[in-house]
Design a protein around this motif. Structure first.
Motif, PDB file in Angstrom:
ATOM      1  N   PRO A  59     -51.183 -15.237  -3.744  1.00 42.24           N
ATOM      2  CA  PRO A  59     -50.713 -14.189  -2.830  1.00 42.24           C
ATOM      3  C   PRO A  59     -50.846 -14.544  -1.352  1.00 42.24           C
ATOM      4  CG  PRO A  59     -51.893 -13.187  -4.644  1.00 42.24           C
ATOM      5  CD  PRO A  59     -52.119 -14.682  -4.744  1.00 42.24           C
ATOM      6  N   ALA A  60     -51.893 -15.244  -0.963  1.00 47.08           N
ATOM      7  CA  ALA A  60     -52.074 -15.619   0.444  1.00 47.08           C
ATOM      8  C   ALA A  60     -50.964 -16.567   0.899  1.00 47.08           C
ATOM      9  CB  ALA A  60     -53.445 -16.261   0.654  1.00 47.08           C
ATOM     10  N   PHE A  61     -50.541 -17.469   0.041  1.00 42.47           N
ATOM     11  CA  PHE A  61     -49.464 -18.397   0.391  1.00 42.47           C
ATOM     12  C   PHE A  61     -48.121 -17.679   0.473  1.00 42.47           C
ATOM     13  CE2 PHE A  61     -52.652 -21.358  -1.199  1.00 42.47           C
ATOM     14  CZ  PHE A  61     -52.625 -22.333  -0.218  1.00 42.47           C
ATOM     15  N   ILE A  62     -47.905 -16.738  -0.427  1.00 45.47           N
ATOM     16  CA  ILE A  62     -46.672 -15.948  -0.380  1.00 45.47           C
ATOM     17  C   ILE A  62     -46.601 -15.206   0.948  1.00 45.47           C
ATOM     18  CG2 ILE A  62     -45.447 -13.995  -1.423  1.00 45.47           C
ATOM     19  CD1 ILE A  62     -46.715 -14.943  -4.144  1.00 45.47           C
ATOM     20  N   ALA A  63     -47.694 -14.553   1.317  1.00 45.88           N
ATOM     21  CA  ALA A  63     -47.741 -13.805   2.581  1.00 45.88           C
ATOM     22  C   ALA A  63     -47.575 -14.738   3.781  1.00 45.88           C
ATOM     23  CB  ALA A  63     -49.050 -13.031   2.683  1.00 45.88           C
ATOM     24  N   ARG A  64     -48.171 -15.911   3.715  1.00 40.90           N
ATOM     25  CA  ARG A  64     -48.072 -16.879   4.825  1.00 40.90           C
ATOM     26  C   ARG A  64     -46.620 -17.187   5.159  1.00 40.90           C
ATOM     27  NH1 ARG A  64     -50.554 -22.883   4.293  1.00 40.90           N
ATOM     28  NH2 ARG A  64     -52.498 -21.711   4.200  1.00 40.90           N
ATOM     29  N   SER A  75     -44.074 -15.084   4.650  1.00 49.41           N
ATOM     30  CA  SER A  75     -43.365 -13.805   4.805  1.00 49.41           C
ATOM     31  C   SER A  75     -42.720 -13.317   3.513  1.00 49.41           C
ATOM     32  CB  SER A  75     -42.307 -13.886   5.910  1.00 49.41           C
ATOM     33  OG  SER A  75     -42.883 -14.293   7.130  1.00 49.41           O
ATOM     34  N   GLY A  76     -43.265 -13.749   2.383  1.00 49.25           N
ATOM     35  CA  GLY A  76     -42.740 -13.293   1.103  1.00 49.25           C
ATOM     36  C   GLY A  76     -43.497 -12.094   0.588  1.00 49.25           C
ATOM     37  N   LYS A  77     -42.914 -11.441  -0.388  1.00 50.05           N
ATOM     38  CA  LYS A  77     -43.591 -10.320  -1.036  1.00 50.05           C
ATOM     39  C   LYS A  77     -43.138 -10.229  -2.489  1.00 50.05           C
ATOM     40  CE  LYS A  77     -40.323  -6.646   0.139  1.00 50.05           C
ATOM     41  NZ  LYS A  77     -40.155  -5.346   0.783  1.00 50.05           N
ATOM     42  N   TYR A  78     -44.034  -9.680  -3.293  1.00 47.68           N
ATOM     43  CA  TYR A  78     -43.718  -9.457  -4.704  1.00 47.68           C
ATOM     44  C   TYR A  78     -42.767  -8.264  -4.844  1.00 47.68           C
ATOM     45  CZ  TYR A  78     -47.547 -12.428  -6.425  1.00 47.68           C
ATOM     46  OH  TYR A  78     -48.370 -13.478  -6.727  1.00 47.68           O
ATOM     47  N   LEU A  79     -41.732  -8.444  -5.643  1.00 45.03           N
ATOM     48  CA  LEU A  79     -40.920  -7.321  -6.111  1.00 45.03           C
ATOM     49  C   LEU A  79     -41.277  -7.025  -7.559  1.00 45.03           C
ATOM     50  CD1 LEU A  79     -37.384  -8.095  -4.644  1.00 45.03           C
ATOM     51  CD2 LEU A  79     -39.187  -6.648  -3.695  1.00 45.03           C
ATOM     52  N   VAL A  80     -41.579  -8.088  -8.303  1.00 47.93           N
ATOM     53  CA  VAL A  80     -42.024  -7.990  -9.695  1.00 47.93           C
ATOM     54  C   VAL A  80     -43.187  -8.964  -9.821  1.00 47.93           C
ATOM     55  CG1 VAL A  80     -41.399  -8.395 -12.106  1.00 47.93           C
ATOM     56  CG2 VAL A  80     -39.699  -7.452 -10.521  1.00 47.93           C
ATOM     57  N   GLN A  81     -44.283  -8.526 -10.435  1.00 48.11           N
ATOM     58  CA  GLN A  81     -45.472  -9.366 -10.513  1.00 48.11           C
ATOM     59  C   GLN A  81     -45.994  -9.451 -11.945  1.00 48.11           C
ATOM     60  OE1 GLN A  81     -48.637  -8.132  -7.905  1.00 48.11           O
ATOM     61  NE2 GLN A  81     -49.734 -10.047  -8.142  1.00 48.11           N
ATOM     62  N   GLY A  82     -45.565 -10.475 -12.665  1.00 45.64           N
ATOM     63  CA  GLY A  82     -46.077 -10.730 -14.004  1.00 45.64           C
ATOM     64  C   GLY A  82     -45.694  -9.700 -15.045  1.00 45.64           C
ATOM     65  N   ALA A  83     -44.585  -9.026 -14.832  1.00 44.43           N
ATOM     66  CA  ALA A  83     -44.164  -7.962 -15.749  1.00 44.43           C
ATOM     67  C   ALA A  83     -43.539  -8.533 -17.015  1.00 44.43           C
ATOM     68  CB  ALA A  83     -43.158  -7.046 -15.049  1.00 44.43           C
ATOM     69  N   GLU A 136     -39.512 -11.913  -2.897  1.00 45.10           N
ATOM     70  CA  GLU A 136     -38.472 -11.752  -1.885  1.00 45.10           C
ATOM     71  C   GLU A 136     -38.949 -12.390  -0.588  1.00 45.10           C
ATOM     72  OE1 GLU A 136     -36.018  -7.955  -0.836  1.00 45.10           O
ATOM     73  OE2 GLU A 136     -37.827  -7.965   0.406  1.00 45.10           O
ATOM     74  N   PHE A 137     -38.069 -13.167   0.031  1.00 44.75           N
ATOM     75  CA  PHE A 137     -38.325 -13.767   1.335  1.00 44.75           C
ATOM     76  C   PHE A 137     -37.235 -13.301   2.290  1.00 44.75           C
ATOM     77  CE2 PHE A 137     -40.503 -16.416  -1.665  1.00 44.75           C
ATOM     78  CZ  PHE A 137     -41.667 -16.789  -1.007  1.00 44.75           C
ATOM     79  N   PRO A 138     -37.547 -13.174   3.580  1.00 46.38           N
ATOM     80  CA  PRO A 138     -36.553 -12.662   4.520  1.00 46.38           C
ATOM     81  C   PRO A 138     -35.347 -13.583   4.695  1.00 46.38           C
ATOM     82  CG  PRO A 138     -38.545 -13.337   5.674  1.00 46.38           C
ATOM     83  CD  PRO A 138     -38.829 -13.433   4.212  1.00 46.38           C
ATOM     84  N   GLU A 139     -35.506 -14.853   4.351  1.00 42.37           N
ATOM     85  CA  GLU A 139     -34.408 -15.813   4.442  1.00 42.37           C
ATOM     86  C   GLU A 139     -34.728 -17.021   3.569  1.00 42.37           C
ATOM     87  OE1 GLU A 139     -35.789 -18.129   8.462  1.00 42.37           O
ATOM     88  OE2 GLU A 139     -34.746 -16.207   8.682  1.00 42.37           O
ATOM     89  N   ALA A 182     -39.660 -23.210   2.686  1.00 39.57           N
ATOM     90  CA  ALA A 182     -40.917 -23.614   3.329  1.00 39.57           C
ATOM     91  C   ALA A 182     -42.101 -23.318   2.407  1.00 39.57           C
ATOM     92  CB  ALA A 182     -41.077 -22.903   4.667  1.00 39.57           C
ATOM     93  N   PHE A 183     -42.061 -22.180   1.719  1.00 42.67           N
ATOM     94  CA  PHE A 183     -43.092 -21.836   0.740  1.00 42.67           C
ATOM     95  C   PHE A 183     -43.156 -22.904  -0.356  1.00 42.67           C
ATOM     96  CE2 PHE A 183     -43.697 -19.766  -3.463  1.00 42.67           C
ATOM     97  CZ  PHE A 183     -45.038 -19.428  -3.358  1.00 42.67           C
ATOM     98  N   LEU A 184     -42.009 -23.249  -0.910  1.00 41.06           N
ATOM     99  CA  LEU A 184     -41.964 -24.232  -1.988  1.00 41.06           C
ATOM    100  C   LEU A 184     -42.422 -25.617  -1.541  1.00 41.06           C
ATOM    101  CD1 LEU A 184     -38.564 -23.202  -3.593  1.00 41.06           C
ATOM    102  CD2 LEU A 184     -40.843 -22.857  -4.571  1.00 41.06           C
ATOM    103  N   GLY A 185     -42.158 -25.951  -0.282  1.00 45.80           N
ATOM    104  CA  GLY A 185     -42.492 -27.273   0.232  1.00 45.80           C
ATOM    105  C   GLY A 185     -43.812 -27.365   0.960  1.00 45.80           C
ATOM    106  N   ASP A 186     -44.514 -26.254   1.107  1.00 47.34           N
ATOM    107  CA  ASP A 186     -45.778 -26.224   1.839  1.00 47.34           C
ATOM    108  C   ASP A 186     -46.753 -27.229   1.222  1.00 47.34           C
ATOM    109  OD1 ASP A 186     -48.342 -25.605   2.848  1.00 47.34           O
ATOM    110  OD2 ASP A 186     -47.876 -23.471   3.040  1.00 47.34           O
ATOM    111  N   PRO A 187     -47.198 -28.230   1.984  1.00 50.05           N
ATOM    112  CA  PRO A 187     -48.107 -29.229   1.405  1.00 50.05           C
ATOM    113  C   PRO A 187     -49.441 -28.631   0.958  1.00 50.05           C
ATOM    114  CG  PRO A 187     -47.760 -29.623   3.764  1.00 50.05           C
ATOM    115  CD  PRO A 187     -46.850 -28.516   3.360  1.00 50.05           C
ATOM    116  N   ASP A 188     -49.858 -27.537   1.568  1.00 56.91           N
ATOM    117  CA  ASP A 188     -51.131 -26.913   1.214  1.00 56.91           C
ATOM    118  C   ASP A 188     -51.096 -26.205  -0.140  1.00 56.91           C
ATOM    119  OD1 ASP A 188     -52.181 -27.762   3.630  1.00 56.91           O
ATOM    120  OD2 ASP A 188     -51.758 -25.860   4.644  1.00 56.91           O
TER     121      ASP A 188
END
Length: 96
Positions: free
Chosen positions: A25-30, A32-40, A58-61, A67-73
């Motif tokens: 969740p911290a990486f998603i927020a980093r 600007s993403g948010k859950y619309l469905v979480q493990g349903a 969901e991401f704003p763009e 960037a989330f997918l490629g984040d080295p961290d």
């Protein structure tokens, strides 16, 4: 235009997967993403698609999702998901 990551997965090692659940969740927020469905658990209406669990982010763009997918961290955490689940992931743009 918003972009969505759709994850279809089944957990093979819940004990190992807990790290992912706690930290992702911290990486998603980093990014600007948010859950619309979480493990349903989805209900299949048509076809032979039988996902066990779904996550929709969901991401704003698209650039934020990429960037989330490629984040080295986050790569080690993605490895945890790959090692503890069987999953399929797609990135799709929303409507304008």
């Amino acid at each position: 235009m918003k972009a969505y990551l759709v994850l279809d997965f089944s957990v093979n090692d819940f004990g190992g997967f807990r790290k992912y659940i706690a930290e992702i969740p911290a990486f998603i927020a980093r990014h600007s993403g948010k859950y619309l469905v979480q493990g349903a658990q989805p209900t299949t209406i048509e076809g032979d698609w039988k996902p066990e669990r779904m996550v929709i982010l969901e991401f704003p763009e698209r650039a934020k999702a990429e960037a989330f997918l490629g984040d080295p961290d986050i790569q080690d955490l993605f490895k945890v998901r790959h090692d503890t689940t069987t999953s399929k992931l797609v990135l799709v743009d929303g409507c304008t």
